[in-house]
Design a protein around this motif. Structure first.
Motif, PDB file in Angstrom:
ATOM      1  N   UNK A 487      15.765  72.622  15.614  1.00 52.20           N
ATOM      2  CA  UNK A 487      16.060  73.673  15.230  1.00 52.20           C
ATOM      3  C   UNK A 487      14.488  74.064  15.229  1.00 52.20           C
ATOM      4  N   UNK A 488      13.316  73.667  15.407  1.00 50.94           N
ATOM      5  CA  UNK A 488      12.253  72.924  15.114  1.00 50.94           C
ATOM      6  C   UNK A 488      10.734  73.380  17.257  1.00 50.94           C
ATOM      7  N   UNK A 489       9.767  74.370  17.150  1.00 48.04           N
ATOM      8  CA  UNK A 489       9.469  74.266  18.438  1.00 48.04           C
ATOM      9  C   UNK A 489       8.417  73.414  18.524  1.00 48.04           C
ATOM     10  N   UNK A 490       8.944  72.889  20.120  1.00 53.35           N
ATOM     11  CA  UNK A 490       7.877  71.808  20.438  1.00 53.35           C
ATOM     12  C   UNK A 490       7.424  72.478  21.729  1.00 53.35           C
ATOM     13  N   UNK A 491       5.687  71.892  21.865  1.00 56.74           N
ATOM     14  CA  UNK A 491       5.017  72.555  22.958  1.00 56.74           C
ATOM     15  C   UNK A 491       4.977  71.317  23.506  1.00 56.74           C
ATOM     16  N   UNK A 499      -4.163  75.404  23.244  1.00 53.04           N
ATOM     17  CA  UNK A 499      -4.937  75.425  22.448  1.00 53.04           C
ATOM     18  C   UNK A 499      -5.194  76.839  22.640  1.00 53.04           C
ATOM     19  N   UNK A 500      -4.754  77.277  23.457  1.00 53.62           N
ATOM     20  CA  UNK A 500      -4.600  79.231  23.266  1.00 53.62           C
ATOM     21  C   UNK A 500      -3.484  79.192  22.378  1.00 53.62           C
ATOM     22  N   UNK A 501      -1.735  78.343  22.553  1.00 53.42           N
ATOM     23  CA  UNK A 501      -1.095  78.924  21.554  1.00 53.42           C
ATOM     24  C   UNK A 501      -1.161  78.146  19.946  1.00 53.42           C
ATOM     25  N   UNK A 502      -2.581  78.081  20.236  1.00 49.38           N
ATOM     26  CA  UNK A 502      -3.346  78.136  18.272  1.00 49.38           C
ATOM     27  C   UNK A 502      -3.036  76.838  18.069  1.00 49.38           C
ATOM     28  N   UNK A 503      -2.902  75.048  18.765  1.00 50.23           N
ATOM     29  CA  UNK A 503      -2.802  74.184  17.992  1.00 50.23           C
ATOM     30  C   UNK A 503      -4.573  73.609  18.846  1.00 50.23           C
ATOM     31  N   UNK A 527       3.924  70.705  17.744  1.00 52.62           N
ATOM     32  CA  UNK A 527       4.853  70.784  17.073  1.00 52.62           C
ATOM     33  C   UNK A 527       4.967  72.037  15.847  1.00 52.62           C
ATOM     34  N   UNK A 528       5.175  72.954  16.280  1.00 49.98           N
ATOM     35  CA  UNK A 528       4.962  74.041  15.288  1.00 49.98           C
ATOM     36  C   UNK A 528       3.619  74.194  14.821  1.00 49.98           C
ATOM     37  N   UNK A 529       2.285  74.301  15.509  1.00 46.66           N
ATOM     38  CA  UNK A 529       0.863  74.207  15.839  1.00 46.66           C
ATOM     39  C   UNK A 529       0.426  73.082  15.250  1.00 46.66           C
ATOM     40  N   UNK A 530       1.007  71.798  15.114  1.00 49.27           N
ATOM     41  CA  UNK A 530       0.323  70.698  15.036  1.00 49.27           C
ATOM     42  C   UNK A 530       0.676  69.676  15.796  1.00 49.27           C
TER      43      UNK A 530
END
Length: 726
Positions: A487-491, A499-503, A527-530
């Motif tokens: 249930x948690x979003x990962x990139x 970095x463009x996605x907010x990390x 994970x979720x901007x982390x």
């Protein structure tokens, strides 16, 4: 390859029917000068566009109308050249006590000794002369018969010159010398034929790699059929200890296959369903079923045999020089012999008999056999030996050029490197372990087909870690991928995209730059901007790349260059690890071509090593194009001048060493052959040249240059580098 019952048709793709090629295996082909004359006779036959006689492989290749066996043999009758029947190829290259030429020479020797004994015992002169005459006729009859035919055609070949010399010796009363000349000529002819057949046997062994029959399943039943009858789609049954009869794909079973005959690899290669196998490979351990993918005449081994057999057509520059020289050589010597016979008696009042004798001796030396054969025997021996060790050299011109290389340029991916990325660093940025990072990263990447993703999945398998279950996987081409885990979003993807996605990777930018400077590709996991981890991957260097570059420099290669389309950091990293002298990165195919041309202008002949597909323009531009891993790859076989059949870089120093050895042998042979002739001419001027010395000089030189060429069979790859690779 050859049909020993007649000419075999080989259709040239894209040519009309009148451009078909027909191959005829020959027997009786030993004299290089006679081979050239036979080639010219066939070329002038009606309907023949071109003809090539391969002395070292004893084959005639006719382009155009198919000649009958009778026509070919009629054209070769002047030197007893015939089309070989199957039974005549058995035992070629072996020592045979019952060889007719050897037996007649032995009897001639006995008669010669009896004649000498008769003279010593003071028998009547007629007895000694009769014994000498019998020894002469018996020892030289085979050559006299050919010589008379040649004289009637005003064709001054070796047999004709020897016939004139012996007849002249008889005319001036030199019976013993005539007998010695005939005997030595017969023995030398037998030795020359035996040595040439030994060289041919080393090439002929290439043709015996593939089995003649195969077990195939048709309509549910196993049948034994000729390999030539196999069709694409047939399923072969290959049991342990049997050879594979055709190129194909394993469809059932697993085994280890010895494919040294094709690739030169010393160790068996594991094969399972989906893997490619080659005709001529030996099945070691398990029974397998193989679906045929190429017909017999299209298999990799058939192409190797054909290219090796045709290597003599790609004539080396040294051979071109010898051919031009030989055309003017014999007329000059004939003029010199005439001058020696008449000038001293007419101009100086000398006796006729000694100078006619010297002229006859000079006639024997006139035949350029040793000179003409000096290059082909070295080229074909070297090409055949290289083929048995997994290196396909497509002609004498390429063999000679490879021996002169000053610069060797390498593609990076798949040449100096394995062409397959591997995970080199896993750096957790939070409190996870490396194994936990792999669980997450491999869970996402197992749904991707990207090479970097596959490398991460392979790493997880190596570490035997389970992969996470993911939902809602989404690939972002050129950037990375997204997915949900529990249930948690990962990139996962490039740090720039994330970095463009907010990390925020600010605290670890120095680490990322350091890894990139090392030539590695960096993938970030979040994970979720982390930010969770950094994973570095690199195209792994071949195990023996360092040793290969070092070996090339020890051989005297002045400059090694890396030409790659990869980014500069990766190129510098590979160059630093391997010891390559120069790097040129971020190159398009046309840029590689320009660089190859520049290096040629700056430093002499350039060799280009690549995969034969992406590097085709550069391979074609280089003085010598060398393709990696050509087994089963049509593009590599067609594009490159030299093909390393296995994916084995260690064969490159062997190829350079073999080429230089061949070039050295060719030069030695030419120098020796010319030197012997010059020495004979110098001995003739003061009248010191005897008939037996002349025949020894001529035929002895021919035998020695052939034996010298066969020394190239001793060249072998460096086993230490091959062990490093394995």
């Amino acid at each position: 390859m050859c049909d020993f019952k007649g000419g075999k048709r080989v259709t040239l793709r894209g040519y009309a029917k009148d451009r078909e090629q027909h191959v005829y295996p020959l027997v009786g082909l030993t004299c290089a000068d006679c081979a050239a004359k036979f080639e010219e006779k066939v070329r002038q036959a009606e309907g023949v566009i071109d003809a090539r006689v391969h002395l070292a492989t004893s084959r005639l290749v006719v382009t155009g109308r198919k000649l009958s066996i009778e026509e070919v043999e009629r054209l070769g009758a002047f030197d007893d050249i015939r089309v070989a029947r199957r039974e005549e190829t058995v035992g070629l290259g072996r020592f045979r006590w019952r060889d007719p030429l050897l037996l007649t020479s032995a009897i001639a020797l006995v008669l010669l000794l009896l004649a000498e004994l008769a003279e010593w015992l003071l028998f009547p002169t007629a007895v000694a002369i009769g014994l000498f005459a019998a020894a002469t006729i018996l020892g030289g009859w085979n050559h006299f018969r050919r010589g008379m035919v040649a004289l009637l055609r005003l064709d001054f070949n070796m047999n004709a010159l020897m016939t004139i010399a012996v007849a002249g010796a008889w005319a001036i009363g030199y019976w013993a010398e005539a007998a010695v000349v005939a005997f030595l000529f017969g023995v030398s002819g037998w030795l020359e034929r035996t040595v040439m057949e030994s060289a041919r046997a080393s090439i002929r062994s290439l043709m015996d790699w593939a089995p003649k029959t195969a077990t195939v399943r048709r309509e549910g039943e196993e049948q034994s059929v000729s390999a030539e009858e196999l069709k694409v789609g047939d399923v072969l049954i290959v049991r342990p200890g049997e050879k594979i009869a055709a190129d194909g794909e394993v469809v059932k079973g697993s085994t280890a296959v010895n494919q040294a005959a094709i690739t030169g690899e010393s160790l068996p290669v594991e094969k399972s369903p989906g893997d490619e196998v080659f005709a001529g490979s030996l099945n070691h351990s398990g029974a397998i079923e193989v679906r045929v993918t190429r017909r017999a005449e299209e298999t990799t081994i058939a192409k190797i045999v054909a290219l090796v057999g045709e290597a003599e057509e790609q004539r080396a520059p040294a051979q071109a020089f010898v051919d031009r020289f030989a055309r003017v050589y014999t007329p000059i010597v004939l003029a010199l012999a005439f001058a020696i016979a008449v000038i001293p008696p007419l101009a100086l009042g000398a006796a006729w008999k000694p100078w006619v004798y010297e002229a006859l001796a000079l006639l024997i030396v006139a035949c350029p056999c040793a000179l003409v054969v000096s290059t082909p025997v070295a080229v074909v021996t070297a090409v055949g030996n290289a083929a048995r060790h997994g290196v396909l050299i497509k002609g004498g011109v390429h063999l000679e050029k490879a021996g002169t290389l000053q610069t060797i340029a390498f593609d990076k991916t798949g040449t100096l490197t394995r062409g397959e990325p591997v995970v080199t660093d896993i750096i957790p940025l939070q409190d996870q372990s490396e194994a936990q990072v792999l669980v997450l990263a491999a869970g996402i990447e197992r749904l991707s087909e990207h090479p970097l993703a596959l490398a991460i999945v392979r790493k997880a398998k190596e570490k035997r870690v389970p992969v996470a279950h993911v939902d809602h996987f989404q690939s972002v081409p050129g950037r990375g991928a997204k997915a949900y885990i529990a249930g948690t979003p990962y990139w996962i993807g490039s740090p720039r995209w994330m970095g463009e996605e907010g990390f925020d990777f600010g605290p670890w930018e120095e680490t990322i730059h350091r890894l990139q400077d090392e030539g590695k590709t960096v993938v970030a996991l979040g994970r979720d901007r982390e930010a969770l981890a950094i994973i570095a991957l690199a195209d792994e260097l071949r195990d023996n790349a360092v040793h290969v570059i070092r070996a090339l420099k020890q051989l005297g290669i002045r400059r090694t260059v890396l030409l790659t389309g990869d980014h500069a950091a990766a190129a510098r990293s590979v160059a630093r690890q391997t010891g390559v002298d120069e790097t040129c990165a971020e190159l398009l195919p046309e840029d590689k071509v320009r660089q190859v041309r520049r290096y040629t202008e700056e430093g002499g002949p350039v060799g280009m090593v690549g995969d034969g597909i992406n590097d085709a323009p550069a391979l074609a531009t280089a003085d010598v194009g060398i393709a990696m891993g050509g087994a089963g790859t049509d593009v590599a076989l067609e594009t490159a001048d030299i093909v390393l059949m296995a994916d084995d870089l260690s064969k490159l120093p062997f190829t350079v060493r073999m080429s230089r050895a061949a070039l050295r042998v060719i030069r030695q042979n030419i120098a020796f052959a010319v030197g012997i002739k010059v020495l004979a001419f110098l001995l003739a001027i003061p009248g010191w040249l005897t008939l037996w010395l002349a025949i020894g000089a001529d035929m002895g030189a021919t035998i020695l240059v052939m034996l010298n060429g066969m020394r190239l069979l001793k060249e072998k790859p460096d086993m230490e580098m091959r062990r490093d690779e394995s």
